[in-house]
Structure formats: structure tokens, C-alpha cells
Design a protein around this motif. Structure first.
Motif, short mmCIF file in Angstrom:
data_model
loop_
_atom_site.label_atom_id
_atom_site.label_comp_id
_atom_site.label_asym_id
_atom_site.label_seq_id
_atom_site.Cartn_x
_atom_site.Cartn_y
_atom_site.Cartn_z
N LEU A 140 0.26 -1.38 0.19
CA LEU A 140 -0.23 -0.11 0.03
C LEU A 140 0.75 1.29 0.28
O LEU A 140 0.63 2.15 -0.22
N GLN A 141 1.93 1.83 0.95
CA GLN A 141 2.48 2.45 0.62
C GLN A 141 3.39 2.97 -0.83
O GLN A 141 3.64 3.87 -0.91
N PHE A 142 4.00 1.20 -1.26
CA PHE A 142 4.57 1.58 -2.62
C PHE A 142 4.17 2.31 -3.44
O PHE A 142 4.41 2.71 -4.46
N ILE A 143 2.28 1.77 -4.01
CA ILE A 143 1.69 1.93 -4.84
C ILE A 143 1.30 4.20 -4.29
O ILE A 143 1.19 4.01 -5.42
N GLU A 144 0.89 4.50 -3.50
CA GLU A 144 0.58 5.40 -3.33
C GLU A 144 2.23 6.38 -3.69
O GLU A 144 2.38 7.23 -3.87
N GLU A 145 3.25 5.89 -3.64
CA GLU A 145 4.63 6.24 -3.78
C GLU A 145 4.87 6.06 -5.47
O GLU A 145 4.97 7.66 -5.45
N ILE A 146 4.05 5.51 -6.26
CA ILE A 146 4.42 5.28 -7.53
C ILE A 146 3.39 6.18 -8.06
O ILE A 146 4.07 6.62 -8.60
N LYS A 147 1.95 6.09 -7.40
CA LYS A 147 1.32 7.02 -8.09
C LYS A 147 1.62 8.40 -8.10
O LYS A 147 1.39 9.46 -8.59
N LYS A 148 1.86 8.74 -6.75
CA LYS A 148 2.70 10.14 -6.33
C LYS A 148 3.82 10.67 -7.34
O LYS A 148 3.75 11.72 -8.30
N GLU A 149 4.75 9.41 -8.36
CA GLU A 149 5.48 9.65 -9.48
C GLU A 149 5.49 10.18 -10.51
O GLU A 149 5.45 10.37 -11.22
N ILE A 150 4.39 8.79 -10.86
CA ILE A 150 3.44 9.53 -11.67
C ILE A 150 2.58 11.06 -11.95
O ILE A 150 2.39 11.91 -13.28
N GLN A 151 2.06 11.05 -10.99
CA GLN A 151 1.11 12.34 -11.57
C GLN A 151 2.56 13.35 -11.92
O GLN A 151 2.22 14.39 -12.09
N LYS A 152 3.32 13.49 -10.50
CA LYS A 152 4.54 14.67 -10.52
C LYS A 152 5.23 14.45 -11.69
O LYS A 152 4.89 15.98 -12.84
N GLN A 153 5.36 13.48 -12.64
CA GLN A 153 6.36 13.29 -14.07
C GLN A 153 4.94 13.59 -15.54
O GLN A 153 5.52 14.42 -16.13
N ALA A 180 10.14 26.14 -10.04
CA ALA A 180 9.02 25.03 -9.30
C ALA A 180 8.57 24.80 -10.19
O ALA A 180 7.49 25.50 -10.54
N LEU A 181 7.08 23.76 -10.20
CA LEU A 181 5.84 24.00 -11.16
C LEU A 181 4.90 23.94 -9.50
O LEU A 181 5.45 23.85 -8.76
N PRO A 182 4.05 23.63 -10.56
CA PRO A 182 3.05 24.59 -9.52
C PRO A 182 2.31 23.07 -8.29
O PRO A 182 3.12 22.16 -9.13
N PRO A 183 1.34 23.50 -7.41
CA PRO A 183 1.17 22.36 -6.86
C PRO A 183 0.71 21.25 -7.15
O PRO A 183 -0.31 22.11 -8.88
N LEU A 184 0.73 20.06 -7.63
CA LEU A 184 0.51 18.73 -8.74
C LEU A 184 -1.33 18.57 -8.56
O LEU A 184 -1.60 18.33 -9.80
N ASP A 185 -1.64 19.14 -7.38
CA ASP A 185 -3.09 18.91 -7.49
C ASP A 185 -4.08 20.50 -7.46
O ASP A 185 -5.37 20.26 -7.26
N SER A 186 -3.02 21.40 -8.00
CA SER A 186 -3.83 22.77 -8.03
C SER A 186 -4.92 22.83 -8.99
O SER A 186 -4.96 22.00 -10.26
N ASP A 187 -5.66 23.48 -9.06
CA ASP A 187 -6.81 23.66 -9.96
C ASP A 187 -5.55 24.49 -11.86
O ASP A 187 -6.40 24.63 -12.63
N MET A 188 -5.10 25.04 -11.25
CA MET A 188 -3.79 25.42 -12.47
C MET A 188 -3.07 24.56 -13.57
O MET A 188 -3.43 24.12 -14.99
N ALA A 189 -2.49 23.42 -13.51
CA ALA A 189 -2.40 22.33 -13.10
C ALA A 189 -3.26 21.41 -13.89
O ALA A 189 -3.39 21.51 -15.36
N ASN A 190 -5.01 21.52 -13.33
CA ASN A 190 -5.75 20.54 -13.55
C ASN A 190 -5.92 21.57 -15.06
O ASN A 190 -6.66 20.64 -16.35
N GLN A 191 -5.64 23.05 -15.23
CA GLN A 191 -6.48 23.24 -16.61
C GLN A 191 -5.93 23.37 -17.85
O GLN A 191 -6.39 22.96 -19.05
#
Length: 258
Positions: A30-43, A182-193
Motif C-alpha cells: 500500500l505504501q509502495f503503490i502510493e509512492e508510485i502514484k505520486k511519482e506518475i502524477q509528478k511526471q 518549481a512546478l505548480p502544486p500537483l493537485d492545483s486548479d492550474m495544473a488541472n487547467q
């Protein structure tokens, strides 16, 4: 022997693989998959931001080239109309070459004379947000301040407009200490836009696959509603259902059973 779970009757060479239930997995997984999801989102955000930066820099270069030609040869608005037509013929899949948008490219180059600021600040912002900054703000100081705050806080175009209307800069101080890198916050409105920006999808030539996904989503929603109307005896299995046939992977757009 393949010990994986699968659904349906056994048929040689054909299975519907079924993933184990989440409670069956260890805490380490569970910890491993959360780390992978965060890395995918970041990339993903990094890739789309780089694409956006390339598009914004292209628009600035086009605008600067137009300004130079207008100064040297006295070109007028008719040239932009002709330019729009020629670029649409050359790049029919792109919607960013309307006369209106090309005029904004020229205005963009007028507003931002320093290429370093373009690359370090405004190239990180979606094009429509840049248009808001051009239209709503009159001074270079204001544009730099709001552009920097947009990146820092991940504001969407709508939030930026509200902050300008509320005169946030005047209420909180005018100093900008440095340009954000730096990048904008990963879950920000701007990133989604940016992920939904049609200008960017057209620029990348990926507009058609995006529309296919949207069509598939709408079809799936209608099928789900239809099955619910039919009542008992029908079950919606899912969309993009994984199917293995002869050791090869296939995906069904949507699947239901009776």
C-alpha cells in the motif's frame, strides 16, 4: 501454473484477469503503490508543463517576428488575416492560428519584451491565463507579480481574475523576491487547467485521442443508464476491461453481461 484470479468459465488461452482485493495486500504494498502514484502524477505534470512552455515560447516568437516585420515593412492587419489562413492550411488540426489568437501573440510579445522573463515565468502559465494577464493588467510590475503568484499558488484563470478584481497586489505588497522555478502544486486548479487546455492538445497533435476518450466516457454513461433502466438480469462489468487472449493483452471499451 497461473495462480491469478480470473472471472468467467475457463477457456483455453482466454481469461479475464481479476486483481486481488486491496485488503489482501500488505502494508508495504500500500505504501509502495502510493509512492508510485505520486511519482506518475509528478511526471505527468512535468511533461505537460514542458509542452505548455514550448507552446508559449512559440507564441512569443511568432508575436515578436510579427512586430519586427510590422516595424520594418509597415505590415497591417490584412497580413495577420493572410497569415492565419496560411497557417490553418499548413496545420489544419490546430485551432491556435485564428486571427484573434495571432493578434494576442503579437500583444504577448509587446507585453513581455524580456525573453528571460517569458521563459522563467509566463511560459509556465496556460495560454488563456496569459491572455487574462494581458487584458486585465496594464503595468509590467503588476503582470510579473500576478504571474508569479499564479504559479506559486496554482491559480486557475477564474481564480486569477477574482484576485485581480479584489486588488490583491495592493493589499499584500508589491515585492516579488525571485521568479518561481518549481512546478505548480500537483493537485492545483492550474495544473488541472493545463491538462484540459485545447490549445495545448492541438499544439501536441493529440486532440483526436482526447476527443475519443470523451466520446467513450459519454457512451459508457449512457450504457450504464440504459442497463439500470432494464432492471435485474443485466450487469455492467466496466470500461477498458482487460482481456488476455493467447498471452496477448486486449482492452474492451466497455463490457456488460446478462
Amino acid at each position: 501454473m497461473d495462480k491469478r484470479k480470473h472471472m468467467g468459465k475457463d477457456k483455453k488461452g482466454v481469461i479475464f484477469p481479476v486483481a486481488p482485493n486491496l485488503p489482501e495486500m500488505s502494508d508495504s504494498y500500500l505504501q509502495f503503490i502510493e509512492e508510485i502514484k505520486k511519482e506518475i502524477q509528478k511526471q505527468r505534470v512535468s511533461v505537460v508543463m514542458n509542452a505548455n512552455r514550448s507552446m508559449i515560447c512559440l507564441y512569443w516568437n511568432i508575436g515578436r517576428a510579427i512586430l519586427k516585420k510590422q516595424e520594418e515593412e509597415g505590415w497591417g492587419a490584412k497580413v495577420i488575416d493572410r497569415m492565419s489562413k496560411d497557417l490553418k492550411i499548413a496545420f489544419p488540426e490546430m485551432s491556435g492560428f485564428s486571427p484573434r489568437n495571432i493578434k494576442y501573440m503579437r500583444k504577448f510579445a509587446q507585453c513581455w519584451l524580456d525573453e528571460k522573463i517569458v521563459q522563467r515565468v509566463v511560459a509556465q502559465i496556460p495560454w488563456r491565463t496569459n491572455i487574462t494577464i494581458m487584458d486585465k493588467l496594464k503595468t509590467q510590475e503588476e503582470r510579473v507579480w500576478y504571474a508569479s503568484k499564479t504559479i506559486e499558488n496554482g491559480w486557475s484563470k477564474t481564480i486569477l481574475e477574482l484576485q485581480i478584481q479584489s486588488r490583491l497586489m495592493e493589499r499584500t505588497g508589491k515585492t516579488v523576491n525571485n521568479f518561481p522555478a518549481a512546478l505548480p502544486p500537483l493537485d492545483s486548479d492550474m495544473a488541472n487547467q493545463i491538462f484540459k487546455d485545447p490549445y495545448l492538445f492541438d499544439f501536441l497533435g493529440t486532440d483526436m485521442p482526447r476527443r475519443e476518450v470523451e466520446i467513450e466516457q459519454k457512451l459508457t454513461e449512457h450504457i450504464q443508464s440504459f442497463l439500470l433502466e432494464l432492471g435485474q438480469g443485466f450487469a455492467f462489468v466496466g470500461r477498458q476491461v482487460h482481456l488476455e487472449v493467447g498471452g496477448q493483452d486486449f482492452y474492451l471499451d466497455f463490457c456488460f453481461t446478462t
